[in-house]
Design a protein around this motif. Structure first.
Motif: not given
Length: 100
Positions: A5, A7, A9, A18, A95-98, A100
């Motif tokens: 993951g 993040r 932002f 996790d 999983a990359v917030d920018v 998604e």
């Protein structure tokens, strides 16, 4: 292969399975950010010149190799796809917030 993951932002944060992981330099986060935002393979020379503009090409590429080694140790070698010319994130593994 673990789940990664990323993040970007807010305060940058990296997770593997996790669990929060730390990298030793801000440039490592910058490499991940560049790869995530580009959402494709990026030439090593472009990353090296962007992050180490004061260094000659040989030193900049050596710094990039050391940074990639630290990243692979932190988030897993399977999350980064690299060859002699380009580097990319293995997006199915990340999983990359920018994005998604």
């Amino acid at each position: 292969m673990g789940t990664v993951g990323i993040r970007l932002f807010g305060a940058p944060e990296l997770r593997r399975d996790d669990e929060r992981v730390q990298v030793d330099t801000r440039k490592a986060i910058a490499v991940l950010a560049m790869l995530a935002v580009e959402n494709r393979a990026v030439r090593r020379d472009v990353i090296a010149a962007s992050l180490w503009p004061e260094a000659d090409q040989e030193r900049a590429r050596a710094s990039l190799r050391r940074t990639l080694s630290a990243l692979r140790s932190a988030i897993g070698a399977d999350a980064i796809v690299a060859d002699r010319e380009t580097i990319a994130l293995d997006l199915p593994a990340a999983a990359v917030d920018v994005l998604e």
